[in-house]
Design a protein around this motif. Structure first.
Motif, PDB file in Angstrom:
ATOM      1  N   TRP A 152       0.773  -1.151  -0.068  1.00 21.13           N
ATOM      2  CA  TRP A 152       0.021   0.030   0.211  1.00 21.13           C
ATOM      3  C   TRP A 152       0.974   1.331  -0.009  1.00 21.13           C
ATOM      4  CZ3 TRP A 152      -3.467  -2.150   4.274  1.00 21.13           C
ATOM      5  CH2 TRP A 152      -4.671  -2.953   4.022  1.00 21.13           C
ATOM      6  N   GLU A 153       2.307   1.214   0.043  1.00 19.64           N
ATOM      7  CA  GLU A 153       3.051   2.441   0.209  1.00 19.64           C
ATOM      8  C   GLU A 153       2.602   3.113   1.349  1.00 19.64           C
ATOM      9  OE1 GLU A 153       2.963   3.523  -4.069  1.00 19.64           O
ATOM     10  OE2 GLU A 153       5.025   2.639  -4.181  1.00 19.64           O
ATOM     11  N   ALA A 154       2.203   2.641   2.316  1.00 16.94           N
ATOM     12  CA  ALA A 154       1.545   3.375   3.692  1.00 16.94           C
ATOM     13  C   ALA A 154       2.835   3.529   4.437  1.00 16.94           C
ATOM     14  CB  ALA A 154       0.432   2.684   3.990  1.00 16.94           C
ATOM     15  N   PRO A 155       2.644   5.154   5.177  1.00 15.22           N
ATOM     16  CA  PRO A 155       3.465   5.181   6.109  1.00 15.22           C
ATOM     17  C   PRO A 155       2.904   4.459   7.383  1.00 15.22           C
ATOM     18  CG  PRO A 155       1.721   7.201   5.928  1.00 15.22           C
ATOM     19  CD  PRO A 155       1.751   6.127   4.569  1.00 15.22           C
ATOM     20  N   VAL A 156       3.888   4.126   8.272  1.00 16.59           N
ATOM     21  CA  VAL A 156       3.563   3.240   9.554  1.00 16.59           C
ATOM     22  C   VAL A 156       3.815   4.254  10.938  1.00 16.59           C
ATOM     23  CG1 VAL A 156       4.138   1.214  10.971  1.00 16.59           C
ATOM     24  CG2 VAL A 156       4.302   1.150   8.481  1.00 16.59           C
ATOM     25  N   LEU A 157       2.710   4.525  11.532  1.00 13.84           N
ATOM     26  CA  LEU A 157       2.827   5.542  12.683  1.00 13.84           C
ATOM     27  C   LEU A 157       2.777   4.703  13.986  1.00 13.84           C
ATOM     28  CD1 LEU A 157      -0.310   7.800  11.767  1.00 13.84           C
ATOM     29  CD2 LEU A 157       2.159   8.099  11.181  1.00 13.84           C
ATOM     30  N   ALA A 158       3.819   4.822  15.016  1.00 12.96           N
ATOM     31  CA  ALA A 158       3.810   4.345  16.165  1.00 12.96           C
ATOM     32  C   ALA A 158       4.823   5.309  17.122  1.00 12.96           C
ATOM     33  CB  ALA A 158       4.635   3.205  16.201  1.00 12.96           C
ATOM     34  N   HIS A 159       4.409   5.096  18.377  1.00 14.89           N
ATOM     35  CA  HIS A 159       5.034   5.904  19.405  1.00 14.89           C
ATOM     36  C   HIS A 159       6.836   5.584  19.062  1.00 14.89           C
ATOM     37  CE1 HIS A 159       6.559   7.428  23.321  1.00 14.89           C
ATOM     38  NE2 HIS A 159       5.198   8.031  23.311  1.00 14.89           N
ATOM     39  N   PRO A 160       7.419   6.916  19.272  1.00 14.08           N
ATOM     40  CA  PRO A 160       8.886   6.633  19.277  1.00 14.08           C
ATOM     41  C   PRO A 160       9.533   5.688  20.083  1.00 14.08           C
ATOM     42  CG  PRO A 160       8.415   8.909  19.510  1.00 14.08           C
ATOM     43  CD  PRO A 160       7.075   8.284  19.785  1.00 14.08           C
ATOM     44  N   LEU A 161       9.004   5.286  21.312  1.00 10.18           N
ATOM     45  CA  LEU A 161       9.534   4.194  22.326  1.00 10.18           C
ATOM     46  C   LEU A 161       9.074   2.778  21.681  1.00 10.18           C
ATOM     47  CD1 LEU A 161       8.744   5.718  25.670  1.00 10.18           C
ATOM     48  CD2 LEU A 161      10.894   5.386  24.520  1.00 10.18           C
ATOM     49  N   GLU A 162       8.342   2.624  20.688  1.00 12.86           N
ATOM     50  CA  GLU A 162       7.979   1.387  20.016  1.00 12.86           C
ATOM     51  C   GLU A 162       8.856   1.297  18.860  1.00 12.86           C
ATOM     52  OE1 GLU A 162       6.286  -0.054  22.071  1.00 12.86           O
ATOM     53  OE2 GLU A 162       5.661  -2.031  21.011  1.00 12.86           O
ATOM     54  N   HIS A 163       9.387   2.080  18.246  1.00 11.47           N
ATOM     55  CA  HIS A 163      10.149   2.285  16.978  1.00 11.47           C
ATOM     56  C   HIS A 163      11.336   1.123  17.017  1.00 11.47           C
ATOM     57  CE1 HIS A 163       8.987   6.172  14.995  1.00 11.47           C
ATOM     58  NE2 HIS A 163       8.180   5.650  15.520  1.00 11.47           N
ATOM     59  N   ARG A 181      11.962   2.377   6.636  1.00 11.78           N
ATOM     60  CA  ARG A 181      11.773   3.254   5.516  1.00 11.78           C
ATOM     61  C   ARG A 181      10.469   4.122   5.702  1.00 11.78           C
ATOM     62  NH1 ARG A 181      11.211   1.413   0.308  1.00 11.78           N
ATOM     63  NH2 ARG A 181      10.476  -0.763   1.196  1.00 11.78           N
ATOM     64  N   ARG A 182       9.375   3.268   6.266  1.00 14.66           N
ATOM     65  CA  ARG A 182       7.930   3.937   6.267  1.00 14.66           C
ATOM     66  C   ARG A 182       7.605   4.392   7.946  1.00 14.66           C
ATOM     67  NH1 ARG A 182       6.147   2.833   1.515  1.00 14.66           N
ATOM     68  NH2 ARG A 182       7.125   0.725   0.450  1.00 14.66           N
ATOM     69  N   LEU A 183       8.482   4.285   8.762  1.00 12.23           N
ATOM     70  CA  LEU A 183       7.929   4.387  10.148  1.00 12.23           C
ATOM     71  C   LEU A 183       8.133   6.080  10.306  1.00 12.23           C
ATOM     72  CD1 LEU A 183       7.282   3.065  12.734  1.00 12.23           C
ATOM     73  CD2 LEU A 183       9.833   2.676  13.216  1.00 12.23           C
ATOM     74  N   ARG A 184       7.217   6.547  10.859  1.00  8.59           N
ATOM     75  CA  ARG A 184       6.968   7.763  11.388  1.00  8.59           C
ATOM     76  C   ARG A 184       6.583   7.849  13.000  1.00  8.59           C
ATOM     77  NH1 ARG A 184       4.653   9.536   6.300  1.00  8.59           N
ATOM     78  NH2 ARG A 184       6.464   8.835   5.035  1.00  8.59           N
ATOM     79  N   ALA A 185       6.871   8.667  13.528  1.00  8.74           N
ATOM     80  CA  ALA A 185       6.575   9.106  14.790  1.00  8.74           C
ATOM     81  C   ALA A 185       5.297   9.752  15.090  1.00  8.74           C
ATOM     82  CB  ALA A 185       7.715   9.827  16.122  1.00  8.74           C
TER      83      ALA A 185
END
Ligand SMILES: [Zn+2]
Ligand SMILES: [Zn+2]
Length: 285
Positions: free
Chosen positions: A103-114, A151-155
């Motif tokens: 899906w070429e989708a960004p992945v949103l997660a809390h920085p502590l989960e990165h 590559r897709r991970l965002r805070a």
């Protein structure tokens, strides 16, 4: 035997059966009950390409069911604006790499989960002494190693907003994992709690299969910080949600759900942690 908080069927959230096995509990919120875990789809039907958000991605084998459900609800082939991870446990990220790529989708997660999502760190080993059933004994077999979607991970933005989910806020609810988040929409008091609290037992294989309705703290064998988990449960109860959608178990709603959630929060230390960690545990004869 640890006391649990039973929930009657009257606490079940009213729902409309949607296509592809979706349970619609709000006009713009539906969840899919896969074998082990729930995934949540937020967005109105036929929202179209980038018009919706996927919360958690289930187990590896659940990918086809998620794609089918998303296509049936939002339109064939439509992609989400983002994939939001409440946390990175194996049963919540199984289809993450495949779906975020497709899906070429960004992945949103809390920085502590990165660290658990960018290949850096594994989760700590499970607590095999946790009581409640066979699952803690099997837990060492569950994968703990991180996926890598760097590559897709965002805070998630620090101010609690989520650009892709107007009207929602994310709340840091650690304990089960360091960067666990829950989602809250104040206008209709909807809470998506991930594994911070759950509405069925995850310790007994029978309960996992039968999904007996009970209010629980986070899964016992995979929760390393019970102090933080207690704070998180109290924060969530204080919201007084009208609708509660969790990572495991069925969606619950109304005063019976709220009562059970407050009881859990008020007596968390006696109810939620494994018996061998409970401060007030009576000595075994
Ligand atoms: Zn979890
Ligand atoms: Zn889980």
């Amino acid at each position: 035997m640890t006391v649990q908080i039973p929930l009657s069927d009257e606490a079940l959230a009213p729902e409309r059966a949607g296509p592809a096995h979706l349970h619609e509990v709000r006009p713009d919120l539906a969840y899919l009950r896969t074998a082990l875990v729930n995934v949540v789809l937020i967005g109105h039907p036929n929202a179209g390409d980038r018009g919706w958000v996927l919360v958690d991605t289930g187990i590896t084998g659940g990918r086809e069911a998620i794609v089918a459900a998303a296509g049936a609800r939002f339109g064939p082939g439509v992609r989400p604006a983002a994939i939001l991870q409440t946390h990175g446990h194996f049963d919540h990220i199984g289809a993450l790499e495949a779906l975020s790529d497709a899906w070429e989708a960004p992945v949103l997660a809390h920085p502590l989960e990165h660290p658990f999502l960018d290949g850096r760190e594994s989760y700590p080993p499970p607590d095999t002494k946790a009581d409640g059933g066979i699952m803690p004994k099997l837990a060492p077999l569950f994968p703990r190693s991180p996926v890598d979607v760097s590559r897709r991970l965002r805070a998630l933005p620090e101010d609690g907003t989520i650009a892709e989910l107007p009207g929602w806020r994310w709340l840091h609810t650690p304990g089960h994992t360091p960067g666990h988040v829950s989602l809250w929409r104040a206008t209709d008091r909807t809470l998506v709690a991930g594994d911070a609290v759950i509405t069925t037992g995850q310790e007994s294989a029978y309960e996992v299969a039968a999904q007996t309705a009970e209010m629980h703290g986070p899964p016992r064998y995979f929760t390393p910080d019970w102090t933080a988990a207690a704070h998180s449960a109290r924060d969530l109860a204080a919201l007084d949600p009208e609708l509660l959608v969790t990572g495991h178990g069925r969606a619950m709603a109304g005063p019976l759900m709220r009562g059970a959630l407050h009881r859990l929060a008020d007596h968390f230390e006696e109810i939620a942690p494994p018996a061998h960690l409970q401060a007030a545990a009576p000595p075994t004869p």
